[in-house]
Design a protein around this motif. Structure first.
Motif, PDB file in Angstrom:
ATOM      1  N   GLU A 194       5.010   7.111  -4.585  1.00 13.51           N
ATOM      2  CA  GLU A 194       5.705   8.395  -4.677  1.00 13.51           C
ATOM      3  C   GLU A 194       5.591   9.187  -3.376  1.00 13.51           C
ATOM      4  OE1 GLU A 194       4.641   7.277  -8.931  1.00 13.51           O
ATOM      5  OE2 GLU A 194       3.794   7.041  -6.916  1.00 13.51           O
ATOM      6  N   VAL A 195       4.401   9.163  -2.764  1.00 14.71           N
ATOM      7  CA  VAL A 195       4.213   9.866  -1.492  1.00 14.71           C
ATOM      8  C   VAL A 195       5.100   9.251  -0.419  1.00 14.71           C
ATOM      9  CG1 VAL A 195       2.592  10.345   0.384  1.00 14.71           C
ATOM     10  CG2 VAL A 195       1.880  10.656  -1.991  1.00 14.71           C
ATOM     11  N   LEU A 196       5.095   7.935  -0.330  1.00 14.96           N
ATOM     12  CA  LEU A 196       5.878   7.254   0.700  1.00 14.96           C
ATOM     13  C   LEU A 196       7.362   7.540   0.532  1.00 14.96           C
ATOM     14  CD1 LEU A 196       5.106   5.470   3.081  1.00 14.96           C
ATOM     15  CD2 LEU A 196       5.545   3.467   1.644  1.00 14.96           C
ATOM     16  N   ARG A 197       7.859   7.456  -0.689  1.00 15.99           N
ATOM     17  CA  ARG A 197       9.281   7.745  -0.934  1.00 15.99           C
ATOM     18  C   ARG A 197       9.618   9.196  -0.607  1.00 15.99           C
ATOM     19  NH1 ARG A 197       9.935   4.539  -6.728  1.00 15.99           N
ATOM     20  NH2 ARG A 197      10.670   2.546  -5.860  1.00 15.99           N
ATOM     21  N   PHE A 198       8.732  10.098  -0.955  1.00 19.72           N
ATOM     22  CA  PHE A 198       9.002  11.517  -0.720  1.00 19.72           C
ATOM     23  C   PHE A 198       9.082  11.824   0.772  1.00 19.72           C
ATOM     24  CE2 PHE A 198       7.468  15.848   0.087  1.00 19.72           C
ATOM     25  CZ  PHE A 198       8.442  16.574  -0.594  1.00 19.72           C
ATOM     26  N   VAL A 199       8.096  11.373   1.539  1.00 17.20           N
ATOM     27  CA  VAL A 199       8.090  11.672   2.976  1.00 17.20           C
ATOM     28  C   VAL A 199       9.250  10.968   3.669  1.00 17.20           C
ATOM     29  CG1 VAL A 199       6.748  11.538   5.104  1.00 17.20           C
ATOM     30  CG2 VAL A 199       5.606  12.074   2.943  1.00 17.20           C
ATOM     31  N   TYR A 200       9.528   9.733   3.274  1.00 17.61           N
ATOM     32  CA  TYR A 200      10.688   9.021   3.804  1.00 17.61           C
ATOM     33  C   TYR A 200      11.963   9.814   3.542  1.00 17.61           C
ATOM     34  CZ  TYR A 200      14.339   5.396   4.021  1.00 17.61           C
ATOM     35  OH  TYR A 200      15.476   4.680   4.301  1.00 17.61           O
ATOM     36  N   GLY A 201      12.082  10.380   2.346  1.00 23.99           N
ATOM     37  CA  GLY A 201      13.268  11.135   1.975  1.00 23.99           C
ATOM     38  C   GLY A 201      13.444  12.444   2.724  1.00 23.99           C
ATOM     39  N   LEU A 202      12.376  12.942   3.334  1.00 27.76           N
ATOM     40  CA  LEU A 202      12.480  14.185   4.110  1.00 27.76           C
ATOM     41  C   LEU A 202      13.201  13.983   5.437  1.00 27.76           C
ATOM     42  CD1 LEU A 202       8.939  15.771   3.591  1.00 27.76           C
ATOM     43  CD2 LEU A 202      11.100  16.549   2.591  1.00 27.76           C
ATOM     44  N   GLY A 203      13.346  12.746   5.870  1.00 21.39           N
ATOM     45  CA  GLY A 203      14.041  12.471   7.122  1.00 21.39           C
ATOM     46  C   GLY A 203      13.378  13.169   8.290  1.00 21.39           C
ATOM     47  N   ILE A 213       3.674  -0.123  -4.198  1.00 17.44           N
ATOM     48  CA  ILE A 213       4.575  -0.244  -3.049  1.00 17.44           C
ATOM     49  C   ILE A 213       4.963  -1.698  -2.846  1.00 17.44           C
ATOM     50  CG2 ILE A 213       4.788   0.073  -0.553  1.00 17.44           C
ATOM     51  CD1 ILE A 213       2.809   2.410  -0.815  1.00 17.44           C
ATOM     52  N   LEU A 214       3.999  -2.585  -2.953  1.00 18.31           N
ATOM     53  CA  LEU A 214       4.257  -4.000  -2.734  1.00 18.31           C
ATOM     54  C   LEU A 214       5.217  -4.571  -3.769  1.00 18.31           C
ATOM     55  CD1 LEU A 214       0.595  -5.126  -1.964  1.00 18.31           C
ATOM     56  CD2 LEU A 214       2.367  -4.439  -0.328  1.00 18.31           C
ATOM     57  N   GLU A 215       5.247  -3.949  -4.948  1.00 15.83           N
ATOM     58  CA  GLU A 215       6.102  -4.434  -6.035  1.00 15.83           C
ATOM     59  C   GLU A 215       7.410  -3.666  -6.145  1.00 15.83           C
ATOM     60  OE1 GLU A 215       3.460  -3.817  -9.258  1.00 15.83           O
ATOM     61  OE2 GLU A 215       2.049  -5.392  -8.651  1.00 15.83           O
ATOM     62  N   ALA A 216       7.623  -2.668  -5.306  1.00 10.45           N
ATOM     63  CA  ALA A 216       8.796  -1.796  -5.427  1.00 10.45           C
ATOM     64  C   ALA A 216      10.054  -2.492  -4.921  1.00 10.45           C
ATOM     65  CB  ALA A 216       8.568  -0.508  -4.644  1.00 10.45           C
ATOM     66  N   PRO A 217      11.205  -2.227  -5.549  1.00 10.52           N
ATOM     67  CA  PRO A 217      12.456  -2.844  -5.082  1.00 10.52           C
ATOM     68  C   PRO A 217      12.858  -2.393  -3.678  1.00 10.52           C
ATOM     69  CG  PRO A 217      12.887  -1.175  -6.759  1.00 10.52           C
ATOM     70  CD  PRO A 217      11.409  -1.391  -6.735  1.00 10.52           C
ATOM     71  N   ASP A 218      12.408  -1.219  -3.271  1.00 11.53           N
ATOM     72  CA  ASP A 218      12.733  -0.695  -1.940  1.00 11.53           C
ATOM     73  C   ASP A 218      11.591  -0.874  -0.949  1.00 11.53           C
ATOM     74  OD1 ASP A 218      11.211   1.068  -3.433  1.00 11.53           O
ATOM     75  OD2 ASP A 218      12.183   2.883  -2.676  1.00 11.53           O
ATOM     76  N   ARG A 219      10.696  -1.814  -1.205  1.00 13.71           N
ATOM     77  CA  ARG A 219       9.495  -1.974  -0.373  1.00 13.71           C
ATOM     78  C   ARG A 219       9.841  -2.247   1.081  1.00 13.71           C
ATOM     79  NH1 ARG A 219       5.740  -7.092  -0.838  1.00 13.71           N
ATOM     80  NH2 ARG A 219       6.000  -7.098   1.415  1.00 13.71           N
ATOM     81  N   GLU A 220      10.821  -3.113   1.344  1.00 12.05           N
ATOM     82  CA  GLU A 220      11.113  -3.469   2.727  1.00 12.05           C
ATOM     83  C   GLU A 220      11.666  -2.280   3.498  1.00 12.05           C
ATOM     84  OE1 GLU A 220      10.032  -6.116   4.170  1.00 12.05           O
ATOM     85  OE2 GLU A 220       9.203  -6.718   2.240  1.00 12.05           O
ATOM     86  N   GLU A 221      12.496  -1.493   2.858  1.00  9.54           N
ATOM     87  CA  GLU A 221      13.023  -0.296   3.505  1.00  9.54           C
ATOM     88  C   GLU A 221      11.898   0.681   3.838  1.00  9.54           C
ATOM     89  OE1 GLU A 221      16.383   3.190   2.615  1.00  9.54           O
ATOM     90  OE2 GLU A 221      15.914   1.674   1.099  1.00  9.54           O
ATOM     91  N   LEU A 222      10.993   0.890   2.886  1.00  8.98           N
ATOM     92  CA  LEU A 222       9.885   1.819   3.090  1.00  8.98           C
ATOM     93  C   LEU A 222       8.913   1.302   4.138  1.00  8.98           C
ATOM     94  CD1 LEU A 222       9.156   2.737  -0.642  1.00  8.98           C
ATOM     95  CD2 LEU A 222      10.218   4.222   1.083  1.00  8.98           C
ATOM     96  N   LEU A 223       8.578   0.011   4.084  1.00 10.29           N
ATOM     97  CA  LEU A 223       7.603  -0.542   5.018  1.00 10.29           C
ATOM     98  C   LEU A 223       8.163  -0.615   6.438  1.00 10.29           C
ATOM     99  CD1 LEU A 223       6.098  -3.370   2.784  1.00 10.29           C
ATOM    100  CD2 LEU A 223       5.019  -1.209   3.423  1.00 10.29           C
ATOM    101  N   THR A 224       9.454  -0.913   6.565  1.00 14.90           N
ATOM    102  CA  THR A 224      10.071  -0.913   7.893  1.00 14.90           C
ATOM    103  C   THR A 224      10.052   0.493   8.489  1.00 14.90           C
ATOM    104  OG1 THR A 224      11.487  -2.784   7.337  1.00 14.90           O
ATOM    105  CG2 THR A 224      12.187  -1.393   9.180  1.00 14.90           C
ATOM    106  N   TRP A 225      10.354   1.480   7.655  1.00 16.97           N
ATOM    107  CA  TRP A 225      10.273   2.869   8.116  1.00 16.97           C
ATOM    108  C   TRP A 225       8.853   3.216   8.537  1.00 16.97           C
ATOM    109  CZ3 TRP A 225       7.349   6.790   5.815  1.00 16.97           C
ATOM    110  CH2 TRP A 225       7.545   8.077   6.345  1.00 16.97           C
ATOM    111  N   LEU A 226       7.859   2.836   7.737  1.00 13.93           N
ATOM    112  CA  LEU A 226       6.469   3.149   8.050  1.00 13.93           C
ATOM    113  C   LEU A 226       6.052   2.493   9.364  1.00 13.93           C
ATOM    114  CD1 LEU A 226       3.882   4.544   6.950  1.00 13.93           C
ATOM    115  CD2 LEU A 226       3.277   2.357   5.912  1.00 13.93           C
TER     116      LEU A 226
END
Length: 281
Positions: A47-56, A89-102
Motif C-alpha cells: 500500500e505504501v509503495l503504490r501510494f508513493v508511486y501514485g503521487l508522481g 509486493i512480490l505477489e502483486a499483479p503490478d509488481r514489475e511496474e512498482l519495482l522498476t519505479w523503485l
C-alpha cells in the motif's frame, strides 16, 4: 507550496495517512521528500509503495537499505527472510511496474534552491556534497542500467571499511551503497562500523555518529537523513536533521517542513509492529 521531509515509513501505511492529515498535505500543491525505507517490517508495504508511486512528481524518495533488499529478493538474489514483510509486493499483479519505479529512485536528492540534501543514512567524512552526489549518480547509473542485478548480487557485506577514491569495481559500489543506505558510526579516521546500531552514548570508545566526525567535508551543509531509529529525532550541529522516529518499533512517524526559515516538526504516534527489544534495527 509546502515541502515536508518524512522519515522511514517501512510499510506503516495507516500512520502515513494520519501524518498527511496532520500536516494537511495538499496533493496538488505540496511536496514530500521521503528519506527511504518505504517498505519492510510494517504490515502494508504494498500500500505504501503504490501510494508513493501514485503521487508522481509530488514526492521524491531516496533508496534505503530495505528498498534495496526488496529489489534483491525480487530478483531472486536473496531469500525472503522470516522478518521480511513485503511478500504482498512480490505477489502483486503490478509488481514489475512498482519495482522498476523503485529501482529508478535516487540515492541522494539535492535541492539547490533550498540548499538541502536528502539521503537515507549517512556520508563518510571524506565526502563533501559534490562528491556524495557524484558517487550517488555513479551507483544509480548501475541500478538503472542493464547490469543492476549484478550489483545487487555483490551488494551485501561490510567491506571495505573505509572510503578511498581509488576503490574500484564492486568494492567501490558496495562502499557507496553502504554509506548512503547503512552508515551510522565512524571513527576519527573515517572507518565505517556498520554492525553497531544503538543510540549514541552506548557505542565503543572511539566511535561517533558520522555527522560528529571532526572536520568532515560536509560540515555545515544542511542534510536530512533517516535510518537511525535509536537516534533522537531532531537537529544536530544546526544543519543535520534526523527524521527516523522509529515508527515500526512503536515510536513516531515524523514530518519536517523544510520550506520555512525555521523548520517545523510534526509527529504521529505509531502502534509498533516490531519489538524494539527483541528485534534488530
Amino acid at each position: 507550496m509546502a515541502i515536508y521531509a518524512i522519515g522511514d515509513i517501512q510499510g506503516c501505511y495507516d500512520e502515513l495517512q494520519r501524518l498527511l492529515e496532520r500536516i494537511r498535505f495538499n496533493v496538488s500543491e505540496d511536496r514530500l521528500w521521503i528519506a527511504g525505507d518505504l517498505v519492510n517490517r510494517g504490515p502494508k508495504s504494498l500500500e505504501v509503495l503504490r501510494f508513493v508511486y501514485g503521487l508522481g512528481n509530488r514526492a521524491v524518495t531516496v533508496l534505503g537499505n530495505h528498498d534495496l533488499h526488496l529489489l534483491a529478493v525480487a530478483a531472486g538474489l536473496q531469500p525472503l527472510r522470516s522478518k521480511d514483510t513485503f511478500a504482498s509486493i512480490l505477489e502483486a499483479p503490478d509488481r514489475e511496474e512498482l519495482l522498476t519505479w523503485l529501482r529508478h529512485r535516487p540515492l541522494l536528492y539535492r535541492d539547490p534552491t533550498l540548499g538541502i540534501t536528502l539521503i537515507h543514512a549517512g556520508l563518510p567524512p571524506q565526502w563533501d556534497i559534490a562528491t556524495a552526489e557524484a558517487c550517488a549518480r555513479e551507483l544509480e547509473a548501475i541500478l538503472q542500467g542493464p547490469n543492476w542485478r549484478d550489483f545487487l548480487a555483490h551488494m551485501y557485506g561490510n567491506e571495505p571499511e573505509q572510503w578511498r577514491e581509488d576503490l574500484q569495481g564492486w568494492e567501490r559500489l558496495r562502499a557507496i551503497s553502504n554509506c548512503l543506505t547503512r552508515l551510522r558510526y565512524c571513527d576519527a579516521k573515517g572507518r565505517f562500523f556498520l554492525k553497531f546500531k544503538e543510540s549514541p552514548g552506548t557505542q565503543a570508545e572511539g566511535l561517533m555518529p558520522w555527522f560528529k566526525v571532526p572536520n568532515r567535508a560536509s560540515q555545515g551543509k544542511r542534510i536530512v537523513f533517516g535510518h537511525w531509529a535509536t537516534l533522537e529525532v531532531g537537529a544536530y550541529d544546526g544543519a543535520v536533521f534526523a527524521v527516523d522516529g522509529g515508527c515500526v518499533w512503536g515510536g513516531q512517524l515524523v514530518a519536517l517542513r523544510l520550506d520555512q526559515e525555521k523548520p517545523q516538526w510534526f509527529f504521529v504516534k505509531c502502534y509498533g509492529y516490531k519489538d524494539p527489544c527483541g528485534g534488530k534495527l
